[in-house]
Design a protein around this motif. Structure first.
Motif, mmCIF file in Angstrom:
data_model
loop_
_atom_site.group_PDB
_atom_site.id
_atom_site.type_symbol
_atom_site.label_atom_id
_atom_site.label_comp_id
_atom_site.label_asym_id
_atom_site.label_seq_id
_atom_site.Cartn_x
_atom_site.Cartn_y
_atom_site.Cartn_z
ATOM 1 N N PHE A 17 0.812 -1.215 0.000
ATOM 2 C CA PHE A 17 0.000 0.000 0.000
ATOM 3 C C PHE A 17 0.848 1.269 0.000
ATOM 4 O O PHE A 17 0.323 2.370 -0.139
ATOM 5 C CB PHE A 17 -0.925 0.024 1.220
ATOM 6 C CG PHE A 17 -1.961 -1.064 1.216
ATOM 7 C CD1 PHE A 17 -3.195 -0.860 0.617
ATOM 8 C CD2 PHE A 17 -1.705 -2.297 1.804
ATOM 9 C CE1 PHE A 17 -4.167 -1.853 0.622
ATOM 10 C CE2 PHE A 17 -2.666 -3.295 1.804
ATOM 11 C CZ PHE A 17 -3.898 -3.079 1.211
ATOM 12 N N ARG A 114 -5.789 7.518 5.399
ATOM 13 C CA ARG A 114 -6.189 6.135 5.642
ATOM 14 C C ARG A 114 -5.350 5.527 6.756
ATOM 15 O O ARG A 114 -4.213 5.927 6.975
ATOM 16 C CB ARG A 114 -6.019 5.280 4.378
ATOM 17 C CG ARG A 114 -6.962 5.609 3.249
ATOM 18 C CD ARG A 114 -6.888 4.534 2.163
ATOM 19 N NE ARG A 114 -5.530 4.401 1.624
ATOM 20 C CZ ARG A 114 -5.116 3.363 0.891
ATOM 21 N NH1 ARG A 114 -5.945 2.350 0.647
ATOM 22 N NH2 ARG A 114 -3.891 3.327 0.415
ATOM 23 N N ILE A 116 -4.192 1.611 8.023
ATOM 24 C CA ILE A 116 -4.164 0.172 7.805
ATOM 25 C C ILE A 116 -3.675 -0.497 9.082
ATOM 26 O O ILE A 116 -2.650 -0.112 9.647
ATOM 27 C CB ILE A 116 -3.246 -0.204 6.630
ATOM 28 C CG1 ILE A 116 -3.816 0.364 5.327
ATOM 29 C CG2 ILE A 116 -3.086 -1.714 6.528
ATOM 30 C CD1 ILE A 116 -2.944 0.119 4.118
ATOM 31 N N ASP A 216 -9.293 1.788 8.163
ATOM 32 C CA ASP A 216 -9.911 1.576 6.854
ATOM 33 C C ASP A 216 -9.713 0.162 6.339
ATOM 34 O O ASP A 216 -10.575 -0.396 5.665
ATOM 35 C CB ASP A 216 -9.328 2.568 5.837
ATOM 36 C CG ASP A 216 -9.626 4.002 6.214
ATOM 37 O OD1 ASP A 216 -10.775 4.430 6.024
ATOM 38 O OD2 ASP A 216 -8.717 4.692 6.703
ATOM 39 N N ILE A 217 -8.552 -0.424 6.636
ATOM 40 C CA ILE A 217 -8.206 -1.758 6.158
ATOM 41 C C ILE A 217 -7.471 -2.491 7.272
ATOM 42 O O ILE A 217 -6.690 -1.883 8.004
ATOM 43 C CB ILE A 217 -7.318 -1.697 4.897
ATOM 44 C CG1 ILE A 217 -8.049 -1.024 3.729
ATOM 45 C CG2 ILE A 217 -6.829 -3.082 4.471
ATOM 46 C CD1 ILE A 217 -7.168 -0.760 2.520
ATOM 47 N N VAL A 228 -7.782 -9.867 4.351
ATOM 48 C CA VAL A 228 -7.809 -8.413 4.219
ATOM 49 C C VAL A 228 -9.252 -7.956 4.393
ATOM 50 O O VAL A 228 -10.138 -8.369 3.640
ATOM 51 C CB VAL A 228 -7.267 -7.955 2.848
ATOM 52 C CG1 VAL A 228 -7.326 -6.434 2.738
ATOM 53 C CG2 VAL A 228 -5.831 -8.443 2.652
ATOM 54 N N GLU A 230 -11.807 -4.723 4.543
ATOM 55 C CA GLU A 230 -11.968 -3.314 4.178
ATOM 56 C C GLU A 230 -13.240 -2.787 4.820
ATOM 57 O O GLU A 230 -14.317 -3.357 4.649
ATOM 58 C CB GLU A 230 -12.022 -3.160 2.659
ATOM 59 C CG GLU A 230 -10.747 -3.603 1.967
ATOM 60 C CD GLU A 230 -10.749 -3.291 0.485
ATOM 61 O OE1 GLU A 230 -11.620 -2.522 0.042
ATOM 62 O OE2 GLU A 230 -9.894 -3.837 -0.223
ATOM 63 N N SER A 232 -16.308 -0.107 5.443
ATOM 64 C CA SER A 232 -17.120 0.794 4.639
ATOM 65 C C SER A 232 -18.324 1.253 5.442
ATOM 66 O O SER A 232 -19.373 0.626 5.431
ATOM 67 C CB SER A 232 -17.580 0.096 3.352
ATOM 68 O OG SER A 232 -18.383 0.971 2.585
ATOM 69 N N SER A 236 -18.351 -4.195 6.471
ATOM 70 C CA SER A 236 -17.000 -4.622 6.107
ATOM 71 C C SER A 236 -17.070 -5.688 5.035
ATOM 72 O O SER A 236 -18.022 -6.456 4.952
ATOM 73 C CB SER A 236 -16.238 -5.134 7.324
ATOM 74 O OG SER A 236 -16.860 -6.281 7.852
ATOM 75 N N GLN A 237 -16.048 -5.694 4.202
ATOM 76 C CA GLN A 237 -15.919 -6.716 3.194
ATOM 77 C C GLN A 237 -14.584 -7.395 3.382
ATOM 78 O O GLN A 237 -13.575 -6.748 3.676
ATOM 79 C CB GLN A 237 -15.983 -6.103 1.782
ATOM 80 C CG GLN A 237 -17.323 -5.459 1.469
ATOM 81 C CD GLN A 237 -17.331 -4.867 0.063
ATOM 82 O OE1 GLN A 237 -16.315 -4.351 -0.391
ATOM 83 N NE2 GLN A 237 -18.459 -4.964 -0.586
ATOM 84 N N GLU A 238 -14.564 -8.707 3.231
ATOM 85 C CA GLU A 238 -13.342 -9.451 3.468
ATOM 86 C C GLU A 238 -12.918 -10.199 2.227
ATOM 87 O O GLU A 238 -13.740 -10.791 1.520
ATOM 88 C CB GLU A 238 -13.546 -10.448 4.615
ATOM 89 C CG GLU A 238 -12.294 -11.232 4.954
ATOM 90 C CD GLU A 238 -12.483 -12.058 6.199
ATOM 91 O OE1 GLU A 238 -11.735 -13.042 6.361
ATOM 92 O OE2 GLU A 238 -13.361 -11.718 7.010
#
Length: 240
Positions: A17, A114, A116, A216-217, A228, A230, A232, A236-238
């Motif tokens: 990143f 951001r 991480i 954020d991540i 990982v 993320e 939102s 969250s999305q994985e």
């Protein structure tokens, strides 16, 4: 594989990143230190970055590795902060401060576009609170502040032992900012937002270790590989 290898895998993935000429916040703790060491290798290979450390320990490590350093006074807006966590849930709510740097960590993280989080899988939990919540407090009136923490935390559904952190020398631990830390063993925190707001009402509380809506991540290393997450806006999305 060992926990250290999981931490290293997460730290190495976080390097992806980082882009040339970024302004970076450098976290504190064992996993963050691994990232700083990896970043140092990239800097020696020609990567140009400018970094703000979140503790004196991280500053010393980064300086030894030849990483260019600045301060938030000189560089008040950062592109990215990479830091560890003592706990994180599926909504990327965090408990931080086990290393005693929570105030600077939160200031640096919120000054960044951001954040991480890098961690091993043992730090991922369904509900925050197994790790005692660090609360940084002013040294003046510390007993009165402790009593207020106990009272307002109870109003938020949190009860448990509240202990003044002691350093390796047997004296109260003092943060880089010259403050004390209470470690609050509340157990499961059902409503982190409510507890966070309650603690903010207490004049003697400088900051608490709940990092809500900041990350954020998350990059999490474990026996099944890297995960990982993320964030939102509360969802969250994985991806693995």
């Amino acid at each position: 594989m060992s926990v250290d290898s999981y931490k290293l895998a997460a730290a190495r993935h976080a390097l992806k990143f980082v882009e040339p000429k970024m302004r970076l916040g450098l976290g504190t703790g064992s996993t963050a230190s691994l990232f700083v060491e990896l970043l140092g290798e990239e800097v020696r290979g020609g990567l140009q970055v400018l970094c703000v450390p979140t503790s004196e320990a991280t500053r010393a490590l980064a300086a030894r590795l030849g990483i260019p350093l600045t301060t938030l006074d000189e560089t008040p807006l950062l592109d990215l902060t990479i830091d560890g966590a003592d706990e994180l849930d599926n909504e990327l709510r965090l408990i931080k401060g086990g290393g005693g740097a929570l105030l600077r960590e939160k200031i640096v993280a919120t000054a960044s576009d951001r954040m991480i989080v890098i961690a091993d899988a043992s730090k991922r939990v369904e509900k925050l609170g197994a790790f005692p919540l660090p609360v940084e407090v002013a040294r003046f009136g510390v007993t009165a502040t402790r009593n207020m923490i106990e009272m307002l935390a109870a109003d938020s559904g949190c009860q448990g032992e509240i202990k003044l952190r002691i350093g390796s020398d047997g004296n109260p631990f003092i943060t880089d900012g010259g403050n004390y830390i209470f470690d609050c063993a509340f157990g499961a925190i059902d409503d982190p937002e409510s507890l966070d707001e309650a603690l903010k009402f207490i004049p003697g509380v400088v900051e608490n270790g709940l990092f809500l809506g900041i990350a954020d991540i998350a990059v999490i290393g474990g026996p099944d590989g890297l995960a990982v997450i993320e964030a939102s806006y509360g969802e969250s999305q994985e991806a693995v």
